[in-house]
Scaffold this motif. Structure first.
Motif, short mmCIF file in Angstrom:
data_model
loop_
_atom_site.label_atom_id
_atom_site.label_comp_id
_atom_site.label_asym_id
_atom_site.label_seq_id
_atom_site.Cartn_x
_atom_site.Cartn_y
_atom_site.Cartn_z
N GLU A 71 16.55 -21.39 21.82
CA GLU A 71 17.85 -21.41 21.15
C GLU A 71 17.80 -20.24 20.18
O GLU A 71 16.82 -20.08 19.44
N ILE A 72 18.85 -19.42 20.16
CA ILE A 72 18.83 -18.20 19.36
C ILE A 72 20.06 -18.15 18.46
O ILE A 72 21.17 -18.43 18.91
N PRO A 112 11.99 -25.21 22.79
CA PRO A 112 11.76 -26.61 23.15
C PRO A 112 10.26 -26.90 23.29
O PRO A 112 9.50 -26.05 23.75
N VAL A 113 9.86 -28.12 22.92
CA VAL A 113 8.44 -28.48 22.90
C VAL A 113 7.77 -28.29 24.27
O VAL A 113 6.72 -27.65 24.37
N PHE A 121 6.63 -17.38 11.64
CA PHE A 121 6.53 -18.42 12.65
C PHE A 121 6.32 -19.74 11.94
O PHE A 121 5.53 -19.83 11.00
N PHE A 122 7.03 -20.79 12.38
CA PHE A 122 7.01 -22.06 11.65
C PHE A 122 7.48 -23.18 12.57
O PHE A 122 7.80 -22.94 13.75
N LEU A 123 7.52 -24.40 12.05
CA LEU A 123 8.05 -25.54 12.79
C LEU A 123 9.44 -25.86 12.28
O LEU A 123 9.69 -25.83 11.07
N LYS A 154 9.58 -28.48 16.49
CA LYS A 154 9.57 -27.48 17.56
C LYS A 154 9.06 -26.15 17.00
O LYS A 154 9.24 -25.86 15.82
N ARG A 155 8.46 -25.36 17.87
CA ARG A 155 8.05 -24.01 17.46
C ARG A 155 9.29 -23.20 17.15
O ARG A 155 10.29 -23.26 17.87
N ALA A 156 9.20 -22.40 16.09
CA ALA A 156 10.34 -21.58 15.69
C ALA A 156 9.82 -20.28 15.09
O ALA A 156 8.65 -20.17 14.69
N ALA A 157 10.69 -19.31 15.05
CA ALA A 157 10.34 -18.01 14.46
C ALA A 157 11.60 -17.37 13.93
O ALA A 157 12.71 -17.68 14.39
#
Length: 92
Positions: A76-77, A10-11, A41-43, A47-50
């Motif tokens: 969130e996974i 989450p942001v 790693f990306f958006l 939101k940040r994501a990986a």
């Protein structure tokens, strides 16, 4: 078993974690423990994501990986088994 683990942060929590260093620590700890063969790693939707591709034999270790990301990042996974092209070719 080779797994693909994707996390979305989450942001608000991501901003706080980036500021206090806990974002980098969570990623570093995961990479040290799971030794992924790939980490990107990306958006995702702002939101940040990986995502990480790694081998894991014990479901018990998955719980530990997940809990750390939940606690540190409110992440969130999603986790799913994946095959390489070579492994898929062997199965067909």
């Amino acid at each position: 078993m080779r797994l693909l683990m994707q996390i979305v942060i989450p942001v608000e929590k991501g901003n706080a974690a980036a500021s206090d260093g806990s974002l980098q620590k969570a990623f570093d700890d995961f990479v040290t423990e799971a030794k992924p063969e790939a980490a990107y790693f990306f958006l995702r939707e702002g939101k940040r994501a990986a995502f990480f591709v790694f081998e894991e034999e014990s479901q018990k270790n998955l719980i530990a990986h997940n809990e750390k990301m939940f606690v540190a990042l409110d992440a969130e996974i999603s986790i799913q088994p994946v095959l390489s092209h070579g492994e898929l070719s062997e199965q067909l």
